[in-house]
Design an enzyme around this catalytic site. Structure first.
Site, short mmCIF file in Angstrom:
data_model
loop_
_atom_site.label_atom_id
_atom_site.label_comp_id
_atom_site.label_asym_id
_atom_site.label_seq_id
_atom_site.Cartn_x
_atom_site.Cartn_y
_atom_site.Cartn_z
N ASP A 74 27.09 14.08 -37.58
CA ASP A 74 26.12 14.05 -38.67
C ASP A 74 25.79 12.59 -39.03
O ASP A 74 26.39 11.66 -38.48
CB ASP A 74 26.72 14.81 -39.86
CG ASP A 74 25.67 15.59 -40.63
OD1 ASP A 74 24.50 15.15 -40.62
OD2 ASP A 74 26.01 16.62 -41.23
N ASP A 77 18.20 21.43 -43.09
CA ASP A 77 19.24 22.45 -42.96
C ASP A 77 18.69 23.84 -43.25
O ASP A 77 17.94 24.03 -44.21
CB ASP A 77 20.35 22.21 -44.00
CG ASP A 77 21.21 21.02 -43.65
OD1 ASP A 77 20.90 20.31 -42.69
OD2 ASP A 77 22.19 20.81 -44.39
C1 GLA Z 1 24.56 18.32 -43.18
C2 GLA Z 1 24.24 19.08 -41.90
C3 GLA Z 1 24.71 20.53 -42.04
C4 GLA Z 1 26.18 20.55 -42.32
C5 GLA Z 1 26.49 19.74 -43.57
C6 GLA Z 1 27.98 19.59 -43.78
O1 GLA Z 1 23.81 18.77 -44.26
O2 GLA Z 1 22.87 19.04 -41.60
O3 GLA Z 1 24.42 21.25 -40.85
O4 GLA Z 1 26.89 20.06 -41.22
O5 GLA Z 1 25.94 18.44 -43.48
O6 GLA Z 1 28.28 18.82 -44.91
#
Ligand code: GLA
Length: 411
Positions: free
Chosen positions: A156, A217
């Site tokens: 990430d 997300d």
């Molecule tokens: C980000 C990512 C998600 C998830 C969260 C975890 O938002 O895009 O897919 O992994 O972090 O904290």
């Protein structure tokens, strides 16, 4: 990205080609985040908290309920698994929730014919505030993951600058390579750069990452599915050519089996993700999933299409004024996947068209198999008119394949 970072990336990226030979077709598996988030409350919610128990139970389900044998082999940990770093600076899992450590979990997954994925974050902290991988820790963390026998890393990008990301993602690709262990690399980098050129260079990215998150997300709602789909369609000219064997766009996890989608919407997400050659990461409770939702996720023809060896991402080819949209994905053996998708909210709509009207003019005779019902329509020539009935926010999906050339006299 600042200019020096762009230049630097242009210089280093071709040298750091990932070249791990992995993910020639989109990855399939299970990823904890969308359904189980950062639930670390194992005292009060032991069945659903992020712990080795949760992953072992999902591993059992993947192995025993037919998932693994259909290709769902990745069991992927997301955020909130670690408790920080030890005296040597090595990442350590939370000892209460992962008492046997990550390599134990990897062994468990491997013993069942599965692969284990883990989550890291290039930056000071993960998105939920756990230990991140700063630039100086990239090599050490890659080695740790390899020692643990991890098979995929989702990296990430919270709490890092654009410059750090431009250095860190290629650096991690090289560090993973250097471990000698094949570790698929899932990058969130483009999502942090807005997902579009000129900030994102998809040709470079394909040399660094096996898959990448481009956009926001996913959340447990139909609205969220539509917002992601709309973005992928709006920018399909850029995104479609970026995908191919070994390097995939990732519109994020499947919601099927959770709370936000109707049956039709669940069928639609599966069909649309498949036509987009997207990774199929479920994020649902496999211990309690309904037979109906299992049926959607375990449809063998759907999976065959998703896993087509050509790895060509599909496109929306038509947006009809009736609010029916048509998506097309070319497949091996001159076959196609066709998805008729309804944006309507009234009633099942009878959409009439022909292959020629969809741009598929040819001298071949086709057969179409309805991917969800299994019904076969034979004798389709390019001018043959046909009608599909598409439910509100639902799809009709066809696997279309040539059976013979049209006889001369019929031309
Ligand atoms: C980000 C990512 C998600 C998830 C969260 C975890 O938002 O895009 O897919 O992994 O972090 O904290």
């Amino acid at each position: 990205m600042s200019l020096p970072a762009v230049l630097l990336l242009a210089l280093v990226a071709p040298v750091l080609a990932l070249e791990n030979g992995l993910l020639r077709t989109p990855p399939m598996g299970w990823l904890a985040w969308e359904r189980f988030r950062c639930n670390i409350n194992c005292e009060e919610d032991p069945k659903n908290c992020i712990s080795e128990k949760l992953f072992m139970e999902m591993a059992d389900r993947l192995a025993q309920d037919g998932w693994r044998d259909l290709g769902y082999i990745y069991l992927n940990i997301d955020d909130c698994w670690s408790s920080g770093r030890d005296a040597q600076g090595r990442l350590v899992p939370d000892s209460k929730r992962f008492p046997h450590g990550i390599s134990f979990l990897a062994d468990y997954a491997h013993s069942l014919g599965l692969k284990l994925g883990i989550y890291g974050d290039l930056g000071n902290f993960t998105c939920m505030g756990y230990a991140g991988t700063t630039l100086d820790k990239v090599g050490q963390d890659a080695e740790t993951f390899a020692e643990w026998k991890v098979d995929m890393l989702k990296l990430d990008g919270c709490y890092s600058t654009q410059e750090e990301q431009a250095l860190g993602y290629p650096k991690m690709a090289a560090a993973l390579n250097a471990t000698g262990r094949p570790i698929a690399f899932s990058c969130s980098w483009p999502a942090y750069e807005g997902g579009l050129p000129p900030k994102v260079n998809y040709s470079l990215l394909a040399n660094i990452c096996n898959l990448w998150r481009n956009y926001a997300d996913i959340q447990d709602s139909w609205e969220s599915v539509l917002s992601i789909l709309d973005w992928f369609v709006k920018y399909q000219d850029v995104l479609q050519p970026a995908a191919g064997p070994g390097h995939w766009n990732d519109p994020d996890m499947l919601l099927i089996g959770n709370f936000g989608l109707s049956f039709e919407q669940a069928q639609s997400q599966m069909a649309l993700w498949t036509v987009l050659a997207a990774p199929l990461f479920m994020s649902t409770d496999l211990r309690t999933i309904s037979p109906q939702n299992m049926g959607i996720l375990q449809n063998p023809l759907m999976i065959k299409i998703n896993q087509d060896p050509l790895g060509i991402q599909g496109r929306r080819i038509l947006k009809d004024k009736s609010h029916i949209e048509v998506f097309l994905r070319p497949l091996a053996n001159e076959a196609y996947a066709l998805v008729f998708f309804s944006r309507r909210t009234d009633m099942p709509f009878r959409y009439g068209t022909s292959l020629a009207q969809l741009g598929l003019s040819s001298a071949k005779v086709y057969e179409a198999q309805n991917v969800y019902t299994g019904n076969i329509i034979s004798g389709l020539q390019d001018k043959t008119n046909f009608t599909v009935t598409v439910n509100p926010s639902g799809v009709v999906m066809w696997y279309l394949y040539p059976v013979r050339k049209r006889a001369q006299s019929q031309d």
